[in-house]
Each structure stands twice: as C-alpha cells, then as structure tokens.
Design a protein around this motif. Structure first.
Motif, PDB file in Angstrom:
ATOM      1  N   GLU A   1      -2.161 -10.048 -15.181  1.00  0.00           N
ATOM      2  CA  GLU A   1      -2.169  -8.722 -15.074  1.00  0.00           C
ATOM      3  C   GLU A   1      -3.236  -8.145 -14.175  1.00  0.00           C
ATOM      4  OE1 GLU A   1      -1.798  -5.275 -14.955  1.00  0.00           O
ATOM      5  OE2 GLU A   1      -0.333  -5.822 -16.402  1.00  0.00           O
ATOM      6  N   ALA A   2      -2.550  -7.397 -13.010  1.00  0.00           N
ATOM      7  CA  ALA A   2      -3.545  -7.169 -11.954  1.00  0.00           C
ATOM      8  C   ALA A   2      -4.615  -6.022 -12.498  1.00  0.00           C
ATOM      9  CB  ALA A   2      -2.988  -6.326 -10.774  1.00  0.00           C
TER      10      ALA A   2
ATOM     11  N   LEU B   1       0.970 -14.505  -9.559  1.00  0.00           N
ATOM     12  CA  LEU B   1       1.990 -13.245  -9.640  1.00  0.00           C
ATOM     13  C   LEU B   1       1.413 -12.173 -10.678  1.00  0.00           C
ATOM     14  CD1 LEU B   1       5.266 -15.065  -9.546  1.00  0.00           C
ATOM     15  CD2 LEU B   1       4.118 -13.805  -7.764  1.00  0.00           C
ATOM     16  N   ASP B   2       1.727 -11.195 -10.394  1.00  0.00           N
ATOM     17  CA  ASP B   2       1.102 -10.070 -11.267  1.00  0.00           C
ATOM     18  C   ASP B   2       2.650  -9.903 -12.255  1.00  0.00           C
ATOM     19  OD1 ASP B   2      -0.189  -7.765 -11.984  1.00  0.00           O
ATOM     20  OD2 ASP B   2       1.611  -6.633 -11.533  1.00  0.00           O
TER      21      ASP B   2
ATOM     22  N   ASP C   1       4.070  -7.487 -13.867  1.00  0.00           N
ATOM     23  CA  ASP C   1       5.090  -6.590 -13.375  1.00  0.00           C
ATOM     24  C   ASP C   1       5.209  -6.672 -11.714  1.00  0.00           C
ATOM     25  OD1 ASP C   1       2.776  -5.436 -12.835  1.00  0.00           O
ATOM     26  OD2 ASP C   1       2.891  -3.955 -14.215  1.00  0.00           O
ATOM     27  N   ALA C   2       5.336  -7.811 -11.383  1.00  0.00           N
ATOM     28  CA  ALA C   2       5.507  -7.759  -9.794  1.00  0.00           C
ATOM     29  C   ALA C   2       6.991  -7.290  -9.643  1.00  0.00           C
ATOM     30  CB  ALA C   2       5.542  -9.030  -9.110  1.00  0.00           C
TER      31      ALA C   2
ATOM     32  N   TYR D   1     -11.657   1.387 -15.469  1.00  0.00           N
ATOM     33  CA  TYR D   1     -12.434   0.145 -15.748  1.00  0.00           C
ATOM     34  C   TYR D   1     -13.587   0.738 -16.067  1.00  0.00           C
ATOM     35  CZ  TYR D   1      -9.323  -3.257 -13.587  1.00  0.00           C
ATOM     36  OH  TYR D   1      -8.383  -3.924 -13.132  1.00  0.00           O
TER      37      TYR D   1
ATOM     38  N   MET E   1      -2.446 -13.819  -3.586  1.00  0.00           N
ATOM     39  CA  MET E   1      -1.116 -13.890  -4.524  1.00  0.00           C
ATOM     40  C   MET E   1      -0.223 -14.727  -4.072  1.00  0.00           C
ATOM     41  SD  MET E   1      -0.389 -10.040  -5.097  1.00  0.00           S
ATOM     42  CE  MET E   1       0.707 -10.078  -6.277  1.00  0.00           C
ATOM     43  N   PHE E   2       0.137 -14.862  -2.647  1.00  0.00           N
ATOM     44  CA  PHE E   2       1.020 -15.784  -2.230  1.00  0.00           C
ATOM     45  C   PHE E   2       0.689 -16.938  -1.126  1.00  0.00           C
ATOM     46  CE2 PHE E   2       2.723 -11.403  -2.810  1.00  0.00           C
ATOM     47  CZ  PHE E   2       3.281 -11.706  -3.814  1.00  0.00           C
TER      48      PHE E   2
ATOM     49  N   THR F   1       1.764  -2.231  -4.603  1.00  0.00           N
ATOM     50  CA  THR F   1       2.291  -1.323  -5.893  1.00  0.00           C
ATOM     51  C   THR F   1       1.354  -1.081  -7.007  1.00  0.00           C
ATOM     52  OG1 THR F   1       2.638  -3.760  -6.781  1.00  0.00           O
ATOM     53  CG2 THR F   1       4.581  -2.707  -5.710  1.00  0.00           C
ATOM     54  N   GLU F   2       0.339  -1.752  -6.720  1.00  0.00           N
ATOM     55  CA  GLU F   2      -0.570  -1.276  -7.808  1.00  0.00           C
ATOM     56  C   GLU F   2      -2.266  -0.988  -6.992  1.00  0.00           C
ATOM     57  OE1 GLU F   2      -0.659  -2.594 -12.119  1.00  0.00           O
ATOM     58  OE2 GLU F   2      -0.096  -4.392 -10.789  1.00  0.00           O
TER      59      GLU F   2
ATOM     60  N   HIS G   1     -11.328  -7.371  -5.950  1.00  0.00           N
ATOM     61  CA  HIS G   1     -10.394  -6.523  -5.123  1.00  0.00           C
ATOM     62  C   HIS G   1     -11.129  -6.120  -3.855  1.00  0.00           C
ATOM     63  CE1 HIS G   1      -8.497  -6.134  -8.944  1.00  0.00           C
ATOM     64  NE2 HIS G   1      -9.426  -5.436  -9.610  1.00  0.00           N
TER      65      HIS G   1
ATOM     66  N   GLN H   1      -4.381  -3.673  -5.683  1.00  0.00           N
ATOM     67  CA  GLN H   1      -4.722  -4.775  -6.740  1.00  0.00           C
ATOM     68  C   GLN H   1      -3.342  -5.480  -6.794  1.00  0.00           C
ATOM     69  OE1 GLN H   1      -5.430  -1.555  -9.946  1.00  0.00           O
ATOM     70  NE2 GLN H   1      -6.977  -3.080 -10.631  1.00  0.00           N
ATOM     71  N   SER H   2      -2.099  -5.056  -6.294  1.00  0.00           N
ATOM     72  CA  SER H   2      -1.018  -5.823  -6.402  1.00  0.00           C
ATOM     73  C   SER H   2       0.014  -5.392  -5.604  1.00  0.00           C
ATOM     74  CB  SER H   2      -0.537  -5.660  -7.904  1.00  0.00           C
ATOM     75  OG  SER H   2       0.494  -6.700  -8.238  1.00  0.00           O
ATOM     76  N   MET H   3       0.782  -6.334  -5.013  1.00  0.00           N
ATOM     77  CA  MET H   3       1.954  -5.748  -4.030  1.00  0.00           C
ATOM     78  C   MET H   3       3.067  -6.693  -4.234  1.00  0.00           C
ATOM     79  SD  MET H   3       0.407  -8.093  -0.912  1.00  0.00           S
ATOM     80  CE  MET H   3       1.747  -7.866   0.278  1.00  0.00           C
TER      81      MET H   3
ATOM     82  N   THR I   1       6.550  -8.989  -3.894  1.00  0.00           N
ATOM     83  CA  THR I   1       6.800 -10.442  -3.706  1.00  0.00           C
ATOM     84  C   THR I   1       7.989 -10.672  -2.481  1.00  0.00           C
ATOM     85  OG1 THR I   1       8.488 -10.563  -5.398  1.00  0.00           O
ATOM     86  CG2 THR I   1       6.084 -11.058  -6.093  1.00  0.00           C
TER      87      THR I   1
END
Lengths: 128, 254
Positions: A37-38, A71-72, A74-75, B40, B94-95, B172-173, B191, B249-251, B253
């Motif tokens: 979870e990011a 992977l997150d 909720d990716a 946080y 991530m990838f 995305t986040e 991050h 934080q997230s992207m 895929t």
C-alpha cells in the motif's frame, strides 16, 4: 528385495503421517511480486525496494532471470481500470510477497518479509 | 561520494549562476491537494540518524534509481525536468528498468513559452492527469514508435497518439507537504520530492548526514554540473524549500 520393501514401507509411513515431505519446486525462472500500500510506505520498505532494484539482491534476481514487480494494491492501468497485473492475485492482502512460476502458478504467497535478503531467501526456497 | 565534493556542491544559490536556465515561478495552493502532514506523522528527528545509517548499510537510496541526469539547456523547463525525474524514480522502483521521460512534454503543458517558467503545482496536476511521454531514445522508440518526444524544444510538435501513451505513465497517488520535518520524513520513507527554490525546481532524492549535519541530495537538470549532476542542501536551505513540495507515491502500470 527385502531392503527395497523396507524402504518403500518406511516412505509410506512417513508420508502417511504428513511429515518429512516438503514440496520442492523445480528450479527455474520466477516472477517475484510484491504488493503493498503506497500510503503505508516505511523506511524499511523503501530500503528493501531499492535493494531489490539495484543492490546485491537485484544482481541475484537478474542473474537468475527472475522478474520483479512492486505494485500498489490499488494500482490502476492506463485506462483507469484496476491493473490487470493484479487480477491473478485478488483478493489482496498487502503487504505480501508472491512467488510465481510463469505463466501463472503461484508457488508461495505470504506476508512480506522485512528485508530484501529475506525476500531472496523465500524465492530460493521456491526454486528461484 | 567524497565529503569535500559534497561541501563544494552544498547550498548552491541557483539564482546566482547565469550560465544555466531556471524557470520555477512558485509553488501552488496547498488547499487543492491532500497534505502529507495530515496523512503522516513526521518521523521523530531522534530516528533520522539511525534510518540514514541503515540506508547507507543497504547501499544507498533513491539516488540509485535515477535514470540519468537531465539537461534543460537554455529553456526554463526546470519544473518539467524535476517532476519527470521524480516519476522516473517512482517507475524504476515499481517496475524496474531505467525509464526516460520527456521533460519538455510536461513543460509544454505548464509553461507558456520556452522561458516563461512554470509552477510546481501545475506540474503535479499534469503528471497526475495528462501523464508523461517517453523520451526519444532507442529503447523507447522500440516500444512506442514515433510517440516519443525529445528532452528539450518547447515548440516541438507533439506526435499523434501522445495522449494515450502519456496516460500509461500517470501518477495516481501523491501528497503535498509544507514542513521541513514532513519533507525529511517523506525522503526517509523513500518518496522522491519535488521542490522549488531560488527560482529553480529540483528533485530531492534522499536525506543523509555529513559530519553529523542533515543534508538532502538532489538531482539537478543542468547536465554535467555539480557532483556528477547532483547537489546537496543543508538544513537552512532545505527549510527554505519545504514550504510547498510534493511527492508522487504510486503510478499506473499501463
């Protein structure tokens, strides 16, 4: 011949008690999937992720031809829908480690270890 | 990483070096985004040294995930460069691989001319809605064909189909922060952080200690500059930069 019968009998006895017979995966290429979870990222997770990408653990994964996906949970994909990469593993329970024998055999699934070395050890335990 | 080299490239005042273009016009409105500090709790300062030592023992941090140092040349596209550098780090983590994204594609969206500069918050909006386009490299061409863009050239025409490809590299986040403690905590959590200071935008990569004092290592977009493209900020400069910052934080895929 009596010795062979004895060995078979002993083997049957052990197996029937469900002990001493760990399943051993045939060694080969693995896909290592980490679902997290990011929004819950910790320094420990960060260190582990970087080490799996560029540290000695990364060198091991590359030398064996293993692939790594972090992977997150909720990716989403480019079309805005949930990522199909995660579909084979739903329902998710992050943070978790999944060791896959391509294309789709899940050999191991469990709580994400604390360090990159422990991740590698788990991969090795499952033929990777 | 030699200490004297770190000192040499610490607390550089970008506004005093006319050899390089800058282009950061400010930050943005915090109210438009979720706040890092609301999400946080900061990591206590008493923990920072231990976390740094653990990261050192593990071989380093996000600075190892940089695809390559960017060069904005004579355009005021630093915000596009810093934002895409952060997305590259996130993607590489991530990838895997060493993804190269076109900074000018992002800057075209947020600047009004080659040297107009842009706001940091506008970059966040673009990378989270439009996405980022791969840079024109042999590796990217092999995958995306002509739907790539160079790193510079504000007036470069966008290739047909860029919208769909850019959406494959969309954040995305993310969170926006406004405090020094939050910024250092974000770095220790892994991050990458985009900041603006002295009319320039850079991507903070990791928090570290030099002779017992906190520093932040960043990647600049001035090519062969500084400590192999990297620079360092000490506490007062970090505090100046920490009034408004964001971290992806997230992207996707894609």
């Amino acid at each position: 011949m009596p010795r062979l019968i004895l060995i078979v009998a002993l083997g049957w006895l052990v197996l029937s008690q469900g002990k001493g017979c760990d399943s051993v995966a045939v060694p080969g290429v693995r896909q290592v999937v980490i679902v997290h979870e990011a929004q819950e990222q910790t320094p420990e997770f960060s260190r582990m992720a970087v080490a799996l990408r560029v540290g000695k653990p990364a060198e091991y994964l590359k030398s064996k031809g293993h692939t790594l996906l972090i992977l997150d949970d909720d990716a989403i994909a480019a079309d805005g829908k949930p990522s199909p990469l995660l579909d084979p593993f739903r329902p998710l329970n992050p943070p978790e480690l999944i060791v896959v024998k391509p294309p789709a055999s899940v050999l191991y699934r469990g709580k994400l270890p604390d360090t990159a070395d422990e991740v590698i050890a788990e991969v090795q335990r499952h033929g990777g | 990483m030699v200490a004297s080299n770190i000192d040499r490239w610490t607390d550089i005042d970008f506004s005093k070096d006319d050899r390089f273009a800058r282009g950061c016009n400010g930050s943005g409105n915090l109210a438009l985004f979720g706040s890092y500090e609301d999400r946080y709790d900061p990591i206590p300062q008493s923990e920072w040294m231990r976390l740094y030592e653990a990261e050192q023992a593990a071989g380093g941090g996000n600075d190892r995930l940089i695809s390559r140092v960017k060069n904005q040349r004579n355009e005021g596209s630093c915000v596009g460069n810093a934002a895409t550098a952060a997305v590259e780090v996130l993607n590489n983590r991530m990838f895997g691989g060493k993804l190269c994204l076109s900074a000018i594609y992002t800057y075209q969206d947020i600047g009004s001319s080659p040297n107009s500069g842009a706001n940091v918050s506008d970059a966040l909006e673009t990378i989270s809605t439009v996405g980022c386009l791969p840079e024109d490299t042999p590796e990217n061409r092999a995958i995306f064909g002509d739907v790539v863009m160079p790193p510079t050239g504000y007036y470069t025409k966008r290739p047909k189909g860029h919208e769909a490809v850019a959406k494959k590299f969309r954040v995305t986040e993310w969170l926006v922060g406004r405090t020094y403690e939050g910024l250092i905590s974000a770095l220790f959590r892994g991050h990458p952080v985009v900041v603006g200071r002295d009319g320039h935008s850079i991507c903070y990569l990791r928090a570290m200690f030099v002779n017992g004092s906190i520093r932040v290592k960043y990647v600049n977009s001035w090519g062969d500059w500084g400590d192999e493209g990297f620079g360092y900020d000490s506490i007062n400069t970090i505090k100046r930069a920490s009034g408004w910052w964001f971290c992806p934080q997230s992207m996707v895929t894609g």
